[in-house]
Design an enzyme around this catalytic site. Structure first.
Site, PDB file in Angstrom:
ATOM      1  N   ASP A 272       0.819  -1.223   0.000  1.00  0.00           N
ATOM      2  CA  ASP A 272       0.000   0.000   0.000  1.00  0.00           C
ATOM      3  C   ASP A 272       0.850   1.269   0.000  1.00  0.00           C
ATOM      4  O   ASP A 272       0.498   2.264  -0.636  1.00  0.00           O
ATOM      5  CB  ASP A 272      -0.909   0.027   1.232  1.00  0.00           C
ATOM      6  CG  ASP A 272      -1.931  -1.092   1.189  1.00  0.00           C
ATOM      7  OD1 ASP A 272      -2.022  -1.765   0.151  1.00  0.00           O
ATOM      8  OD2 ASP A 272      -2.635  -1.279   2.196  1.00  0.00           O
TER       9      ASP A 272
HETATM   10  N1  LIG Z   1       1.157   1.366  10.586  1.00  0.00           N
HETATM   11  C1  LIG Z   1      -0.037   1.346  11.147  1.00  0.00           C
HETATM   12  O1  LIG Z   1      -0.233   1.918  12.222  1.00  0.00           O
HETATM   13  C2  LIG Z   1      -1.161   0.607  10.496  1.00  0.00           C
HETATM   14  C3  LIG Z   1      -2.216   0.086  11.304  1.00  0.00           C
HETATM   15  C4  LIG Z   1      -3.281  -0.596  10.651  1.00  0.00           C
HETATM   16  C5  LIG Z   1      -3.280  -0.705   9.252  1.00  0.00           C
HETATM   17  N2  LIG Z   1      -2.231  -0.190   8.515  1.00  0.00           N
HETATM   18  C6  LIG Z   1      -2.258  -0.295   7.065  1.00  0.00           C
HETATM   19  O2  LIG Z   1      -1.326  -1.301   6.682  1.00  0.00           O
HETATM   20  C7  LIG Z   1      -0.822  -0.987   5.401  1.00  0.00           C
HETATM   21  C8  LIG Z   1       0.674  -0.962   5.514  1.00  0.00           C
HETATM   22  O3  LIG Z   1       1.263  -1.006   4.215  1.00  0.00           O
HETATM   23  P1  LIG Z   1       2.431  -1.974   3.903  1.00  0.00           P
HETATM   24  O4  LIG Z   1       2.880  -1.615   2.545  1.00  0.00           O
HETATM   25  O5  LIG Z   1       3.428  -1.973   4.996  1.00  0.00           O
HETATM   26  O6  LIG Z   1       1.788  -3.414   3.961  1.00  0.00           O
HETATM   27  P2  LIG Z   1       0.665  -4.030   2.977  1.00  0.00           P
HETATM   28  O7  LIG Z   1       0.129  -3.005   2.071  1.00  0.00           O
HETATM   29  O8  LIG Z   1      -0.283  -4.736   3.883  1.00  0.00           O
HETATM   30  O9  LIG Z   1       1.454  -5.022   2.116  1.00  0.00           O
HETATM   31  C9  LIG Z   1       2.071  -6.123   2.675  1.00  0.00           C
HETATM   32  C10 LIG Z   1       2.799  -6.836   1.562  1.00  0.00           C
HETATM   33  O10 LIG Z   1       3.649  -7.803   2.123  1.00  0.00           O
HETATM   34  C11 LIG Z   1       3.562  -8.990   1.339  1.00  0.00           C
HETATM   35  N3  LIG Z   1       3.874 -10.084   2.238  1.00  0.00           N
HETATM   36  C12 LIG Z   1       3.087 -10.653   3.189  1.00  0.00           C
HETATM   37  N4  LIG Z   1       3.758 -11.599   3.840  1.00  0.00           N
HETATM   38  C13 LIG Z   1       4.979 -11.677   3.287  1.00  0.00           C
HETATM   39  C14 LIG Z   1       6.132 -12.488   3.506  1.00  0.00           C
HETATM   40  N5  LIG Z   1       6.149 -13.426   4.485  1.00  0.00           N
HETATM   41  N6  LIG Z   1       7.210 -12.273   2.749  1.00  0.00           N
HETATM   42  C15 LIG Z   1       7.219 -11.326   1.764  1.00  0.00           C
HETATM   43  N7  LIG Z   1       6.162 -10.560   1.520  1.00  0.00           N
HETATM   44  C16 LIG Z   1       5.063 -10.730   2.260  1.00  0.00           C
HETATM   45  C17 LIG Z   1       2.156  -9.008   0.787  1.00  0.00           C
HETATM   46  O11 LIG Z   1       2.094  -9.542  -0.524  1.00  0.00           O
HETATM   47  P3  LIG Z   1       2.010 -11.139  -0.790  1.00  0.00           P
HETATM   48  O12 LIG Z   1       0.818 -11.586  -0.014  1.00  0.00           O
HETATM   49  O13 LIG Z   1       1.924 -11.238  -2.248  1.00  0.00           O
HETATM   50  O14 LIG Z   1       3.286 -11.655  -0.231  1.00  0.00           O
HETATM   51  C18 LIG Z   1       1.858  -7.520   0.616  1.00  0.00           C
HETATM   52  O15 LIG Z   1       2.181  -7.070  -0.669  1.00  0.00           O
HETATM   53  C19 LIG Z   1      -1.392   0.358   4.990  1.00  0.00           C
HETATM   54  O16 LIG Z   1      -2.511   0.195   4.162  1.00  0.00           O
HETATM   55  C20 LIG Z   1      -1.824   0.928   6.323  1.00  0.00           C
HETATM   56  O17 LIG Z   1      -2.897   1.850   6.178  1.00  0.00           O
HETATM   57  C21 LIG Z   1      -1.184   0.456   9.144  1.00  0.00           C
END
Ligand SMILES: NC(=O)c1ccc[n+]([C@@H]2O[C@H](COP(=O)([O-])OP(=O)(O)OC[C@H]3O[C@@H](n4cnc5c(N)ncnc54)[C@H](OP(=O)(O)O)[C@@H]3O)[C@@H](O)[C@H]2O)c1
Ligand SMILES: NC(=O)c1ccc[n+]([C@@H]2O[C@H](COP(=O)([O-])OP(=O)(O)OC[C@H]3O[C@@H](n4cnc5c(N)ncnc54)[C@H](OP(=O)(O)O)[C@@H]3O)[C@@H](O)[C@H]2O)c1
Lengths: 136, 462, 462, 136
Positions: free
Chosen positions: B388
């Site tokens: 994201d």
């Molecule tokens: N930081 C906060 O406080 C918080 C709290 C709640 C929600 N969020 C939300 O969380 C999101 C964070 O973004 P982000 O980019 O860090 O995470 P993300 O958008 O959730 O993406 C996670 C990525 O990691 C990959 N992944 C999962 N497990 C993996 C593994 N074992 N090895 C390699 N890749 C793996 C997934 O793809 P595959 O499945 O294809 O591997 C996915 O593309 C945002 O949308 C944010 O709004 C954040």
């Protein structure tokens, strides 16, 4: 305790909690969550009293569980928060200078017009910087 | 009227409350945060010491000590050992225990119903309700985040369950509040239903929304403690509990805001599921794959490498490997930096904590606004389990749920390598055009393993 | 236990307290400030209505009504009529009356000493002390600011007077607190000494420092109200009083800071006096004088005129004349602006209020940071009774008490005309090199009269 | 009322008063002084009760003076504050835009890193403004 006085306590403590947190930077959300989690561990003080005047096996058992759970809340809450904040500490120090600058700017901005004057009085050592015009 | 022992106890409680407030104030600024928890801890010691000497503690002194030793020792060992990446579930666990403790106070005092007036009983019952929900809800959250309970949709009609349980709980609570004799059976039933409510509330919530929910339960536990403080006539508990409740409510709102979600959305609907099965997947275009060796070569001969960690790195526990990779690249004269997006991972500060744990030095960590201005200087952006936060749709697609969120503009760097397991999506459940971008090459596999492969490949270069 | 009439009274008090807090919050932001006072007023109405129905109000209903009518009518008429430039003394007056009212409560309750426990009597006495000081101090401040009492140095040894009075007051207070019978004579003596203390404290303070002192007395009156609230068992008074006290303490510090003074300096020493008789006057150089006609011509044929009002304009009540001058100049096509320095005058916002009162439109008012960048475009700067805020010594003289304070750089405009009465100095009591500056010409005389002369001269031009 | 509970009330109300005022711009000092002056006019509630249970000429006289003084405090405090704030109101409106901008900046600054994200989400309607880098 008089119910109305209790109402005042609840209101005032609520306001204090809300206002104190109002400007917290989001990087501190997790440690703060953990820290306030620790603070409600003061339930231990109550659990001790509950067990301390408990009578009969049922009350004592419940009270015992309560004290255990509350102590776990206190101890675990403290350790986890402290570990987390220790990680942040060096970041905070690195950022300290920046934060201080921001705080200064902020103070100036808050004091909009007038306060500026005194802030500059305190801050300025430069003779030629008589402008005070840091915001425009 | 004032007996002297009780005077000093009251005074200790008073100072404890003042120290809690002051500690909370210090905790809310990064520079003084750590001293804040120490200040609060001083207050706690005072409150505990005072409670030992409390005139109402007439017996069971040894039991109190034993219970404290058991509870304290277990949680001390646990809290010291646990991985920092498991923080959210830890907070959930201790929070649940606190809410549970408040509920046990209510149970003991409601069994002694005759000693209390109606207003005490009402708040006692209310505190029990909230405390139980915080207890079972937090513990289920803990179990889910620890992977002990599978995440899943709530199959039945959630609304109906809510209403049915709540109605019975209110009825029972009413009976308990207005009777001045103890009703152990009703009480048990009441507690069971309250616990059930917490479970119904937590079961359908997805892992990503858990931090927000945990914060809400934290506020709830605070309120329960405040209410039980009234039952026991302990103003320090009332003040501290309400303080935590108010701070928790605000914190919950701030956290929900930070990830672009509304609290009601989180509470009333599962999230992500509809997205995960959307037909958008059909439009999935062509992705350039890259093997570990090519990725290694690209980085080993680059000048500037930027590592972008995301939730996937946390899941894979790859942070130590990432640090190893960093050192290896630096030995070869590559300049390595990290870009941490504000909402990377699943809780605020998630990535900072993990990288700090692995020993990545703070000088290498850049934030969003810093690094975006210098993207064009970067030779290789290595995206490790992030989605994201680098999703180009946030910029271009007006209808995207991410629209308007600032992202790391890795597409402006010279080349991009993405490590992910499958062509899954991120938290927001939407496609990422970055994957099909001409500059992008993707290496599929678990992040920890992929990084290890790259490390081996680089070592083999010499 | 809860009788229903008292329940609604308690509830009203509770809501009143909540409204006070909310009102104060709104008042502390410029945009919502005015609604803040309305919110607080709603709380006040609630509290007053509740007090009429209070179970302790057993008799004297008519007397209460009559007293309210008299006090209310007098102060309503007064407050509506008074000039806005007299705000500081008005605040002092009403504040003193509030402190005095708290003291009367203490008097009545201490005459009924038997009905109260020792803790009520102690706080009652403390509230009486503080309330009396706030009363006599504020009223003296009011009288001095209104010109009824001449400002002067305290001739005797102030420190000794403080200690002597305080010691007797504490002794009497002790006696009153720990006896549960009424002692009308001791009480009278106690009150007289407390009132004397306020007078000793206020007498040597210069007019310029009065706003800070008034703010301190405001905090004191708040504390007194809070304490008497405890005596009467009225938590709304306790909360509102303490709220005002804390806000007042902070406000006092902020106000002292804004004018570069420490509170202790203000309380322990007369100010300005040593400066006013310093030999610096000797070094007074040559001043170019200008008569009203020349000044009029200079401005009438200028394109850009900047008016800098200061304390002297307020003293001379010249704001309406200044507005007349402004209109006259604008009719001739001159562009007139006003520059308001943050600490111009003797209270925050002093100049804004006066100019607003005279009808100067807000678009013409510029602040320090705005205008300083555009000084070179100004043809004529007209300084009306201002000194410190344009004192060049603030920039050049490292040892000057003004050093470091940003000033309006009128010396960068093309020419400067200063209106003042004599070659007196400003609040800080130091010389102003601007007066000898080559660009500067000075017209001596009372500001109102000088502006009138200039107006006549301009009219005579046509 | 229990003396300790009173202590809590004093402490909490004090904190609330202090924190609420903490960031007030100095141009509001005078109206705020006047406004808080008005608030302690709640002493009238007490003066009414004192007069209401006063007995004998002395107590009644003192009580009468107290109610008069307290009413003058309330009424005068209100009128003066309101007049003053009315003068400021148009200034405030003129400055509103500026204040809002500042508030936004401030919010962003407070939320240092993370909050920025959500602030921009709310604020941005411009498709090409994907940078979010408003502070650097
Ligand atoms: N930081 C906060 O406080 C918080 C709290 C709640 C929600 N969020 C939300 O969380 C999101 C964070 O973004 P982000 O980019 O860090 O995470 P993300 O958008 O959730 O993406 C996670 C990525 O990691 C990959 N992944 C999962 N497990 C993996 C593994 N074992 N090895 C390699 N890749 C793996 C997934 O793809 P595959 O499945 O294809 O591997 C996915 O593309 C945002 O949308 C944010 O709004 C954040
Ligand atoms: N704004 C606040 O909140 C506040 C509060 C407390 C103190 N202060 C201090 O007050 C000062 C304000 O500076 P300021 O430049 O406005 O005032 P100032 O420095 O006190 O100067 C006032 C000037 O007005 C002249 N003057 C007095 N009566 C006059 C009359 N009837 N007609 C014409 N001129 C008259 C005086 O000179 P002559 O005697 O020669 O006429 C003097 O030069 C600063 O030092 C500030 O720190 C401000």
């Amino acid at each position: 305790m008089d119910a109305f006085v209790a109402l005042y306590l609840f209101m005032l403590a609520g306001i204090a909690g809300y206002v104190l947190i109002a400007n917290v930077p989001s990087i501190l959300h997790t440690p703060l969550l953990s820290g306030s989690n620790f603070i409600h561990g003061v339930v231990l003080a109550g659990a001790m009293v509950a067990l301390g005047h408990a009578e009969g096996a049922l009350q004592i058992t419940i009270g015992f569980i309560g004290v255990m759970a509350a102590t776990a809340n206190v101890v675990g809450g403290y350790v986890v928060t402290d570990r987390m904040l220790a990680m942040f500490e060096s970041t905070a120090k690195r950022n300290k200078r920046r934060v201080e600058e921001q705080a200064k700017l902020l103070a100036e901005r808050n004091g909009e017009l007038d306060r500026q004057a005194s802030a500059d009085v305190a801050g300025s050592t430069d003779n030629t910087d008589h402008d005070g015009d840091k915001l425009s | 009227m004032i007996n002297s022992s009780s005077f000093f106890i009251d005074l200790s409680y008073f100072f404890a409350a003042a120290l809690f407030i002051y500690g909370l104030r210090r905790m809310s600024s990064p520079i003084s945060a750590r001293s804040g928890i120490w200040v609060a801890a001083a207050g706690m010691l005072l409150a505990i010491a005072a409670s030992f000497a409390h005139p109402n503690v007439t017996s069971n002194h040894w039991l109190i000590l034993i219970a404290m030793l058991i509870g304290g020792a277990l949680s001390f060992i646990h809290a010291k050992r646990v991985e920092l990446s498991e923080m959210p579930q830890m907070i959930a666990l201790y929070n649940g225990l606190g809410g549970g403790a408040a509920a046990t106070i209510a149970a003991v005092e409601l069994l002694r119903a005759a000693e209390h007036g109606p207003s005490e009983r009402i708040l006692g019952v209310a505190g029990a309700l909230i405390g139980c929900i915080a207890f079972s809800g937090s513990l289920l959250a803990f179990a889910k985040l620890s992977g002990w309970v599978k995440f899943g949709r709530w199959l039945g009609n959630r609304q109906t369950a809510y209403v049915a349980i709540m109605a019975s709980v209110l009825l029972l609570g009413f009976l308990l509040s207005f009777s001045n004799t103890a009703h152990p059976v009703l009480l048990l039933l009441f507690f069971l239903l309250c616990l059930l409510f917490g479970i119904v509330m937590t079961l359908p919530i997805a892992a990503a929304d858990m931090p927000v929910l945990i914060s809400l339960y934290n506020a709830g536990a605070g309120l329960a403690v405040g209410f039980e403080g009234y039952v026991l006539g302990n103003p320090a508990m009332m003040v501290a509990g309400t303080l935590v409740c108010a701070a928790g409510v605000l914190l919950t709102r701030l956290m929900a805001q930070a990830v672009n979600r509304r609290l009601s959305e989180i509470l009333y609907s599962g999230f992500g599921i509809p997205h995960e099965i959307s037909e958008a997947t059909m439009q999935y275009g062509h992705v350039n794959e890259v093997d570990a060796f090519d990725a290694a070569v690209t980085m080993a001969y680059a000048e500037e490498v930027l590592i972008v960690p995301g939730y996937g790195m946390a899941v894979a526990q790859a942070q130590h490997k990432v640090q190893e990779l960093t050192q290896l690249l630096e030995e070869r004269g590559v300049n390595v930096q990290f870009a941490i997006h504000p909402v990377a991972g699943r809780m605020p500060g998630h990535m900072n904590v993990l990288l700090a744990e692995a020993g990545v030095s703070y000088e290498k960590i850049r934030d969003l606004s810093d690094i975006n201005g210098e993207m064009s200087k970067i030779d290789v952006s290595l995206i490790i389990g992030a989605n994201d936060i680098v999703n180009l749709a946030a910029r271009s697609d007006q209808k995207s749920p991410l629209h308007g969120m600032p992202i790391l503009n890795v597409d402006e760097s010279k080349s991009v390598i993405v490590l992910k397991r499958v062509d899954g999506k991120g938290y927001a459940g939407i496609d990422n055009p970055l994957l099909q971008h001409e500059k992008t090459r993707v290496h599929f596999g678990d992040a920890k393993q992929s990084v290890q492969e790259i490390i081996s490949a680089i070592k083999s270069l010499d």
